[in-house]
Design a protein around this motif. Structure first.
Motif, PDB file in Angstrom:
ATOM      1  N   SER A  16      17.995 -24.017 -19.509  1.00 54.32           N
ATOM      2  CA  SER A  16      17.080 -23.190 -18.706  1.00 54.32           C
ATOM      3  C   SER A  16      16.467 -24.022 -17.581  1.00 54.32           C
ATOM      4  O   SER A  16      16.006 -23.479 -16.580  1.00 54.32           O
ATOM      5  CB  SER A  16      15.992 -22.552 -19.574  1.00 54.32           C
ATOM      6  OG  SER A  16      15.015 -23.489 -19.931  1.00 54.32           O
ATOM      7  N   THR A  59      17.758 -25.178  -6.303  1.00 56.27           N
ATOM      8  CA  THR A  59      17.159 -26.297  -5.559  1.00 56.27           C
ATOM      9  C   THR A  59      18.213 -27.068  -4.761  1.00 56.27           C
ATOM     10  O   THR A  59      17.913 -27.559  -3.672  1.00 56.27           O
ATOM     11  CB  THR A  59      16.411 -27.262  -6.499  1.00 56.27           C
ATOM     12  OG1 THR A  59      17.323 -27.766  -7.488  1.00 56.27           O
ATOM     13  CG2 THR A  59      15.267 -26.553  -7.203  1.00 56.27           C
ATOM     14  N   LEU A  81       8.383  -9.147  -1.736  1.00 58.33           N
ATOM     15  CA  LEU A  81       9.600  -8.339  -1.724  1.00 58.33           C
ATOM     16  C   LEU A  81       9.322  -6.879  -1.388  1.00 58.33           C
ATOM     17  O   LEU A  81      10.219  -6.142  -0.997  1.00 58.33           O
ATOM     18  CB  LEU A  81      10.298  -8.419  -3.088  1.00 58.33           C
ATOM     19  CG  LEU A  81      10.854  -9.792  -3.464  1.00 58.33           C
ATOM     20  CD1 LEU A  81      11.516  -9.742  -4.836  1.00 58.33           C
ATOM     21  CD2 LEU A  81      11.842 -10.288  -2.419  1.00 58.33           C
ATOM     22  N   MET A 132       4.794 -18.052  -2.527  1.00 66.26           N
ATOM     23  CA  MET A 132       6.081 -17.808  -1.862  1.00 66.26           C
ATOM     24  C   MET A 132       5.917 -17.288  -0.433  1.00 66.26           C
ATOM     25  O   MET A 132       6.897 -17.214   0.315  1.00 66.26           O
ATOM     26  CB  MET A 132       6.927 -16.842  -2.690  1.00 66.26           C
ATOM     27  CG  MET A 132       7.415 -17.421  -4.013  1.00 66.26           C
ATOM     28  SD  MET A 132       8.469 -18.884  -3.822  1.00 66.26           S
ATOM     29  CE  MET A 132      10.009 -18.107  -3.346  1.00 66.26           C
ATOM     30  N   GLN A 140      11.089 -19.392   2.785  1.00 65.97           N
ATOM     31  CA  GLN A 140      12.018 -18.768   3.743  1.00 65.97           C
ATOM     32  C   GLN A 140      11.874 -17.249   3.775  1.00 65.97           C
ATOM     33  O   GLN A 140      12.021 -16.625   4.819  1.00 65.97           O
ATOM     34  CB  GLN A 140      13.470 -19.078   3.340  1.00 65.97           C
ATOM     35  CG  GLN A 140      14.053 -20.315   3.971  1.00 65.97           C
ATOM     36  CD  GLN A 140      15.425 -20.669   3.369  1.00 65.97           C
ATOM     37  OE1 GLN A 140      16.087 -19.826   2.768  1.00 65.97           O
ATOM     38  NE2 GLN A 140      15.834 -21.919   3.532  1.00 65.97           N
ATOM     39  N   GLN A 141      11.622 -16.661   2.587  1.00 65.24           N
ATOM     40  CA  GLN A 141      11.512 -15.197   2.508  1.00 65.24           C
ATOM     41  C   GLN A 141      10.108 -14.718   2.849  1.00 65.24           C
ATOM     42  O   GLN A 141       9.842 -13.527   2.854  1.00 65.24           O
ATOM     43  CB  GLN A 141      11.867 -14.701   1.091  1.00 65.24           C
ATOM     44  CG  GLN A 141      13.320 -14.875   0.707  1.00 65.24           C
ATOM     45  CD  GLN A 141      13.644 -16.302   0.315  1.00 65.24           C
ATOM     46  OE1 GLN A 141      12.868 -16.939  -0.364  1.00 65.24           O
ATOM     47  NE2 GLN A 141      14.759 -16.827   0.783  1.00 65.24           N
ATOM     48  N   TYR A 148       8.259 -28.245   2.178  1.00 65.31           N
ATOM     49  CA  TYR A 148       7.657 -28.756   0.945  1.00 65.31           C
ATOM     50  C   TYR A 148       6.988 -30.116   1.179  1.00 65.31           C
ATOM     51  O   TYR A 148       7.495 -30.946   1.944  1.00 65.31           O
ATOM     52  CB  TYR A 148       8.734 -28.968  -0.127  1.00 65.31           C
ATOM     53  CG  TYR A 148       9.368 -27.691  -0.638  1.00 65.31           C
ATOM     54  CD1 TYR A 148       8.690 -26.849  -1.504  1.00 65.31           C
ATOM     55  CD2 TYR A 148      10.667 -27.345  -0.275  1.00 65.31           C
ATOM     56  CE1 TYR A 148       9.292 -25.688  -1.991  1.00 65.31           C
ATOM     57  CE2 TYR A 148      11.268 -26.187  -0.758  1.00 65.31           C
ATOM     58  CZ  TYR A 148      10.572 -25.361  -1.612  1.00 65.31           C
ATOM     59  OH  TYR A 148      11.155 -24.221  -2.093  1.00 65.31           O
ATOM     60  N   PRO A 176      16.838 -32.177  -8.178  1.00 64.40           N
ATOM     61  CA  PRO A 176      15.735 -31.762  -7.319  1.00 64.40           C
ATOM     62  C   PRO A 176      15.014 -30.567  -7.928  1.00 64.40           C
ATOM     63  O   PRO A 176      15.637 -29.745  -8.594  1.00 64.40           O
ATOM     64  CB  PRO A 176      16.431 -31.381  -6.005  1.00 64.40           C
ATOM     65  CG  PRO A 176      17.850 -31.119  -6.362  1.00 64.40           C
ATOM     66  CD  PRO A 176      18.154 -31.965  -7.556  1.00 64.40           C
ATOM     67  N   ASP A 177      13.707 -30.502  -7.710  1.00 63.05           N
ATOM     68  CA  ASP A 177      12.947 -29.390  -8.273  1.00 63.05           C
ATOM     69  C   ASP A 177      11.889 -28.962  -7.257  1.00 63.05           C
ATOM     70  O   ASP A 177      11.444 -29.775  -6.444  1.00 63.05           O
ATOM     71  CB  ASP A 177      12.309 -29.812  -9.603  1.00 63.05           C
ATOM     72  CG  ASP A 177      12.401 -28.704 -10.644  1.00 63.05           C
ATOM     73  OD1 ASP A 177      12.329 -27.523 -10.254  1.00 63.05           O
ATOM     74  OD2 ASP A 177      12.545 -29.029 -11.830  1.00 63.05           O
ATOM     75  N   VAL A 178      11.536 -27.690  -7.277  1.00 61.75           N
ATOM     76  CA  VAL A 178      10.565 -27.156  -6.305  1.00 61.75           C
ATOM     77  C   VAL A 178       9.573 -26.217  -6.974  1.00 61.75           C
ATOM     78  O   VAL A 178       9.866 -25.618  -8.001  1.00 61.75           O
ATOM     79  CB  VAL A 178      11.270 -26.377  -5.155  1.00 61.75           C
ATOM     80  CG1 VAL A 178      12.192 -27.284  -4.348  1.00 61.75           C
ATOM     81  CG2 VAL A 178      12.052 -25.181  -5.692  1.00 61.75           C
ATOM     82  N   HIS A 234       9.425 -18.898 -13.764  1.00 64.28           N
ATOM     83  CA  HIS A 234       9.997 -20.247 -13.696  1.00 64.28           C
ATOM     84  C   HIS A 234       8.910 -21.212 -14.153  1.00 64.28           C
ATOM     85  O   HIS A 234       8.154 -21.726 -13.338  1.00 64.28           O
ATOM     86  CB  HIS A 234      10.452 -20.576 -12.267  1.00 64.28           C
ATOM     87  CG  HIS A 234      11.499 -19.638 -11.750  1.00 64.28           C
ATOM     88  ND1 HIS A 234      11.741 -19.465 -10.418  1.00 64.28           N
ATOM     89  CD2 HIS A 234      12.385 -18.837 -12.397  1.00 64.28           C
ATOM     90  CE1 HIS A 234      12.720 -18.582 -10.263  1.00 64.28           C
ATOM     91  NE2 HIS A 234      13.127 -18.189 -11.450  1.00 64.28           N
ATOM     92  N   THR A 280      11.285 -27.665 -14.017  1.00 63.29           N
ATOM     93  CA  THR A 280      11.261 -26.197 -14.091  1.00 63.29           C
ATOM     94  C   THR A 280      12.137 -25.712 -15.247  1.00 63.29           C
ATOM     95  O   THR A 280      13.211 -26.274 -15.492  1.00 63.29           O
ATOM     96  CB  THR A 280      11.794 -25.590 -12.782  1.00 63.29           C
ATOM     97  OG1 THR A 280      10.929 -25.987 -11.716  1.00 63.29           O
ATOM     98  CG2 THR A 280      11.841 -24.063 -12.847  1.00 63.29           C
ATOM     99  N   MET A 306      13.642 -21.894 -16.523  1.00 60.32           N
ATOM    100  CA  MET A 306      13.730 -20.497 -16.072  1.00 60.32           C
ATOM    101  C   MET A 306      13.444 -19.511 -17.212  1.00 60.32           C
ATOM    102  O   MET A 306      14.074 -18.444 -17.313  1.00 60.32           O
ATOM    103  CB  MET A 306      15.110 -20.229 -15.466  1.00 60.32           C
ATOM    104  CG  MET A 306      15.401 -21.065 -14.232  1.00 60.32           C
ATOM    105  SD  MET A 306      16.987 -20.626 -13.442  1.00 60.32           S
ATOM    106  CE  MET A 306      16.531 -19.087 -12.635  1.00 60.32           C
ATOM    107  N   GLU A 318      12.599 -15.704 -16.436  1.00 60.38           N
ATOM    108  CA  GLU A 318      13.685 -14.974 -15.776  1.00 60.38           C
ATOM    109  C   GLU A 318      14.890 -14.799 -16.699  1.00 60.38           C
ATOM    110  O   GLU A 318      15.520 -13.742 -16.714  1.00 60.38           O
ATOM    111  CB  GLU A 318      14.115 -15.667 -14.471  1.00 60.38           C
ATOM    112  CG  GLU A 318      15.089 -14.790 -13.701  1.00 60.38           C
ATOM    113  CD  GLU A 318      15.247 -15.139 -12.239  1.00 60.38           C
ATOM    114  OE1 GLU A 318      14.925 -16.278 -11.862  1.00 60.38           O
ATOM    115  OE2 GLU A 318      15.723 -14.267 -11.479  1.00 60.38           O
TER     116      GLU A 318
END
Lengths: 299, 299
Positions: free
Chosen positions: A210, A218, B36, B68, B72-73, B80, B120-122, B150, B166, B168, B171
Motif C-alpha cells: 500500500s 510520485t 474536483l 490540493m 496541478q489540478q 513542493y 519519492p513521496d509527496v 493516503h 505514504t 494508500m 483508497e
C-alpha cells in the motif's frame, strides 16, 4: 464405441471448450462468454450454440466442465475438495448437471486449503492445470505459479496438490489503474520494459504494497516515468511484489504465453528461473486425467 | 488594525475554512466542495460564496490556503518544499493568487522527500498539521500517523518535518470494496468490531497485502465472516497492515476523531499506544504559525 468428449473451462469472463478424441484434443473453441454474461443463469441455453457444430457430428457428447461454472454464481455449486488431493479425489467429487439435449455433463469441484499464512484459500479451475502439469511432467515436487487475476503459488507432491497461496495481482492492477488516483488522466498505456523493470526492482526495496503503490504517482510527478509508462510500472510493481513472496529460486509457470513471458522477465531480474508450460495444454491433460478416472461414470 | 484572516484547507473532496482573529479561530465552515467539484477551474467563483458572510463583516480579509488547491489540478501549482523543512521554510515558499474581490491570497506548498523505502513521496495539506502539532506539543521528536485516503507516517525533529511514508490505505479500501470481487453483492456494510479485530490480526500473520486481501473473500465463503462484515474486516486488514510498518510502540495520531478512534483500536491490539490530537486543531495551529511567519507579506 465413440471416444469423443468435451472438456470445458468456463470462468467468470471467458469460455473455452476442447473437443477430445480419447486423450487427444482435436478441436477447440473460445468465446468472451463468461458466466457473468449469461442472462438469467440460462447456462444450458448459452452453452448449446458454442458446441453445436461438434454435437452435430457426435450426438450426446459427454461434457466435463471446470472453473467458476461450479461456484455459487455458476451453473451448480460443487463443494470444494479439501487439500491435499490429487486427480482421483477430484474425479470422485464431480457433480452432475442435466442438459436439455441429453449430453451427460459433470462439473469438477474447485480446491480449498489453508495457505502459508494461516488463511483459508480457494481456487476453481487452476487445480485442473496443476493436475495436468503433474501428469505431463511427473516429478517429486513442483512449485508452480499460475498467474492471473488471482495468481496462485502452489506446491505439488507427485500428483497431489498440497497447498497454495493466492495473490490478487491482476485484479489490484485493474482496479488501481481504472478506479484510483494512480490511473487518473492517463493516455492509452503502452508496454514499456524500462518502467516494468523499475517497478519490479522497487517492489524489492519497498515491502509494503500500500506504500509501494503510491510511487506510481510520485515517480510520475517527479518526471522519472511518464504518464504512458504508469501501467507498465504498476505491472512490474505488482508482479515484483508477488514474486518477492516466493522462497524458491526455481518454479514452473502455467499460463497464457503473454502473461508467462511477463513473469519470466520479472523473475530473471530477481534470480528466479521459471519453466513455462502452456496453460491450455495443462488444462487438457488435467481434464483428461480426471475424465479417465471417472471410469464410466458417464456411461 | 484588523487582525482577522482566513485559513483554508481545500482538498480534492472537501473544503474547510476557519475565520481567524490573530491566532484564535472564531468561526468555521465546511462544504463538500472539493476541487474536483469546481466547474471549469473557476476556483475564485467557487470560493466567494463560501466565505461571503465573513467578507461582509471584514472586507478584503487575507486568505491563506493549503492542500490540493496548490497542486496541478488546483488553483495554482506551488512547487513542493523539499524535506527536511519547518514552518519558516513553508512560509518562504507560498505562492500568490489573485481574487476578484481584492483579498490578498497565498497558497502554501506541499512537501516532498524520499521515504524509508527509497522512493519519492509527496503530501499536500498534512504538512500543515505536522507543523501545528509541533507548535502545540513541542518536543524533540514526534512520530506521527495522519490517517486517511493516503495515510502518512511522518517523523518530526523539533518543529522540522524530516521524512514520511505514504500508505494508500483509504483508497485501496474504497476501490477494493466498490470495484473488486471482494465487494461484490454485499449488503450495506455495518461497523463490526469482531471482524475488524480479525482483520487487524490476520494482517500480522499475512505480510503480503495482495495475498491477505483475498481472505476477505475466502473467510466469507467459509462462513467465518458474513457479507455485512466484509467492509469492517477489510478495514482492519488494511489498517493492521499499515500499522505493521510502524517500528515504534508509541506515536501521535492526527486526524478526524472517528478515523483516529479506529486506528487506536487497531493499535491497542498490536501493543502500540497512539496519542490522539484533533486534525482541525493541528491545521489551525500550523496555518497560524505560517501566517505569523509571513511577516507582513500580506500587507
Amino acid at each position: 464405441m465413440d471416444n469423443h468428449w468435451i472438456a470445458i473451462d468456463w470462468g467468470t469472463s471467458n469460455f473455452r471448450a476442447f473437443l477430445m478424441n480419447h486423450n487427444q484434443c482435436i478441436d477447440s473453441v473460445s468465446a468472451h462468454c463468461g458466466l457473468l454474461s449469461v442472462p438469467n443463469r440460462q447456462f444450458d441455453a448459452a452453452l448449446l450454440p458454442l458446441i453445436a457444430p461438434w454435437l452435430a457430428q457426435h450426438p450426446n457428447l459427454p461434457l466435463l466442465m471446470a472453473g467458476m461454472v461450479g461456484s455459487q454464481q455458476g451453473w451448480q455449486e460443487v463443494p470444494y475438495v479439501e487439500l491435499p488431493a490429487g486427480g482421483q479425489r477430484f474425479a470422485q467429487q464431480t457433480a452432475q448437471v442435466v442438459t436439455s439435449w441429453g449430453s451427460p455433463c459433470r462439473i469438477v469441484a474447485g480446491a480449498c486449503g489453508v495457505n502459508d499464512f494461516g488463511l483459508p484459500d480457494v481456487m476453481r479451475g487452476e487445480e485442473i492445470q496443476l493436475i495436468g502439469l503433474a501428469a505431463q511432467y511427473p516429478q517429486e515436487r513442483h512449485r508452480v505459479i499460475l498467474p492471473g487475476t488471482h495468481s496462485k503459488h502452489a506446491t505439488l507432491d507427485h500428483d497431489r496438490i498440497l497447498h497454495f497461496n493466492t495473490f490478487m495481482t491482476g485484479e489490484i492492477y485493474a482496479v488501481m489503474l481504472n478506479h484510483s488516483l494512480l490511473g487518473k488522466d492517463l493516455p492509452e498505456p503502452r508496454e514499456d520494459n524500462s518502467a516494468f523493470v523499475l517497478g519490479v526492482q522497487n517492489a524489492q526495496t519497498a515491502p509494503y504494497l500500500s506504500n509501494a503503490l503510491f510511487s506510481a504517482r510520485t515517480l510520475k510527478l517527479g518526471g522519472v516515468i511518464n504518464a504512458a509508462q504508469v501501467a507498465s510500472y504498476l505491472s512490474g510493481l505488482l508482479i515484483g511484489s508477488e514474486l518477492a513472496a516466493l522462497s524458491e529460486t526455481q518454479a514452473w509457470i502455467v499460463g497464457s504465453p503473454a502473461l508467462s513471458e511477463r513473469y519470466m522477465r520479472a523473475a530473471s531480474l530477481l534470480g528466479i528461473t521459471l519453466i513455462s508450460v502452456d496453460g491450455d495444454s495443462c488444462f487438457i491433460h488435467g481434464m483428461n486425467k480426471i475424465y479417465q478416472s471417472l471410469d464410466g461414470a458417464f456411461a
